[in-house]
Design a protein around this motif. Structure first.
Motif, short mmCIF file in Angstrom:
data_model
loop_
_atom_site.label_atom_id
_atom_site.label_comp_id
_atom_site.label_asym_id
_atom_site.label_seq_id
_atom_site.Cartn_x
_atom_site.Cartn_y
_atom_site.Cartn_z
N ALA A 68 65.99 70.59 44.75
CA ALA A 68 67.03 71.39 44.12
C ALA A 68 67.42 70.79 42.77
N ARG A 69 67.49 69.49 42.72
CA ARG A 69 67.90 68.83 41.47
C ARG A 69 66.83 69.00 40.39
N THR A 70 65.55 68.94 40.80
CA THR A 70 64.47 69.14 39.84
C THR A 70 64.52 70.56 39.27
N SER A 71 64.74 71.53 40.14
CA SER A 71 64.85 72.92 39.67
C SER A 71 66.10 73.10 38.82
N SER A 72 67.16 72.42 39.17
CA SER A 72 68.42 72.54 38.45
C SER A 72 68.33 71.97 37.05
N GLU A 73 67.54 70.92 36.88
CA GLU A 73 67.41 70.30 35.56
C GLU A 73 66.78 71.26 34.56
N ALA A 74 65.96 72.19 35.06
CA ALA A 74 65.32 73.15 34.17
C ALA A 74 66.32 74.13 33.57
N ILE A 75 67.39 74.43 34.30
CA ILE A 75 68.37 75.41 33.79
C ILE A 75 69.70 74.76 33.43
N ALA A 76 69.82 73.46 33.56
CA ALA A 76 71.11 72.79 33.35
C ALA A 76 71.59 72.87 31.91
N GLY A 77 70.69 73.00 30.95
CA GLY A 77 71.11 72.99 29.56
C GLY A 77 71.57 74.33 29.04
N ASN A 78 71.52 75.37 29.85
CA ASN A 78 71.80 76.71 29.36
C ASN A 78 73.28 76.98 29.10
N SER A 79 74.17 76.55 29.98
CA SER A 79 75.58 76.87 29.80
C SER A 79 76.44 75.78 30.41
N GLU A 80 77.71 75.87 30.14
CA GLU A 80 78.66 74.89 30.69
C GLU A 80 78.74 75.02 32.21
N ALA A 81 78.68 76.24 32.73
CA ALA A 81 78.73 76.46 34.18
C ALA A 81 77.52 75.87 34.86
N ALA A 82 76.34 75.98 34.23
CA ALA A 82 75.13 75.41 34.81
C ALA A 82 75.21 73.88 34.82
N LYS A 83 75.78 73.31 33.76
CA LYS A 83 75.94 71.85 33.71
C LYS A 83 76.90 71.38 34.80
N LYS A 84 77.97 72.14 35.02
CA LYS A 84 78.94 71.79 36.05
C LYS A 84 78.32 71.87 37.43
N ALA A 85 77.51 72.91 37.67
CA ALA A 85 76.83 73.06 38.95
C ALA A 85 75.84 71.92 39.18
N HIS A 86 75.12 71.54 38.13
CA HIS A 86 74.17 70.43 38.23
C HIS A 86 74.88 69.12 38.54
N ALA A 87 76.01 68.89 37.89
CA ALA A 87 76.79 67.67 38.16
C ALA A 87 77.30 67.66 39.60
N SER A 88 77.71 68.81 40.08
CA SER A 88 78.18 68.92 41.46
C SER A 88 77.05 68.64 42.44
N LEU A 89 75.85 69.11 42.10
CA LEU A 89 74.68 68.85 42.94
C LEU A 89 74.38 67.35 43.00
N MET A 90 74.46 66.69 41.86
CA MET A 90 74.22 65.24 41.83
C MET A 90 75.26 64.50 42.67
N GLN A 91 76.52 64.92 42.58
CA GLN A 91 77.58 64.29 43.37
C GLN A 91 77.32 64.50 44.86
N GLY A 92 76.88 65.70 45.24
CA GLY A 92 76.56 65.97 46.65
C GLY A 92 75.40 65.12 47.13
N GLN A 93 74.43 64.89 46.27
CA GLN A 93 73.30 64.03 46.62
C GLN A 93 73.76 62.60 46.82
N ILE A 94 74.65 62.13 45.99
CA ILE A 94 75.18 60.76 46.13
C ILE A 94 75.96 60.62 47.43
N LEU A 95 76.79 61.60 47.74
CA LEU A 95 77.56 61.55 48.99
C LEU A 95 76.65 61.62 50.21
N SER A 96 75.59 62.37 50.10
CA SER A 96 74.63 62.46 51.20
C SER A 96 73.92 61.13 51.41
N LYS A 97 73.56 60.47 50.32
CA LYS A 97 72.91 59.17 50.43
C LYS A 97 73.82 58.14 51.09
#
Length: 118
Positions: A68-97
């Motif tokens: 999911a993070r790899t796919s998200s990096e492809a669209i993360a630069g498009n808008s502020e909302a996409a960047k926020k969603a990508h950051a939230s995904l990274m935080q979820g991955q950290i909490l899961s780890k």
């Protein structure tokens, strides 16, 4: 015999050029298909990760979160909302780890909502 040899060489050259152009065309079309199904694929991987987190199978969850993070990096630069969603995904991955099931589930659910809003 020379005519036969020239015909075979010409035919093999034509086939190899045709295969090369087909491969090049397929390589050009792949990013477009990925971009169209980008958020749907990301959401799918996050939902699969949520199932694995709820089972406390964190290694399987990490596989889905990395995809999911790899796919998200492809669209993360498009808008502020996409960047926020990508950051939230990274935080979820950290909490899961870290193994925190409740907070990881909450964060990943929030991430799904952010991606659905895109």
């Amino acid at each position: 015999m020379k005519l036969f040899t020239k015909a075979v060489l010409t035919l093999s050259l034509a086939v190899s050029l045709n295969l090369t152009s087909v491969c090049a065309f397929a390589a050009e079309e792949a990013p477009a298909a990925t971009a169209q199904s980008g958020t749907a694929g990301i959401i799918s991987h996050i939902e699969k990760a949520l199932v694995e987190v709820s089972k406390s199978d964190f290694s399987a969850a990490q596989i889905h979160l990395k995809a999911a993070r790899t796919s998200s990096e492809a669209i993360a630069g498009n808008s502020e909302a996409a960047k926020k969603a990508h950051a939230s995904l990274m935080q979820g991955q950290i909490l899961s780890k870290s193994g925190n099931v409740a907070k990881a589930t909450e964060q990943l659910t929030k991430t799904i909502e952010l991606y659905k809003a895109l």
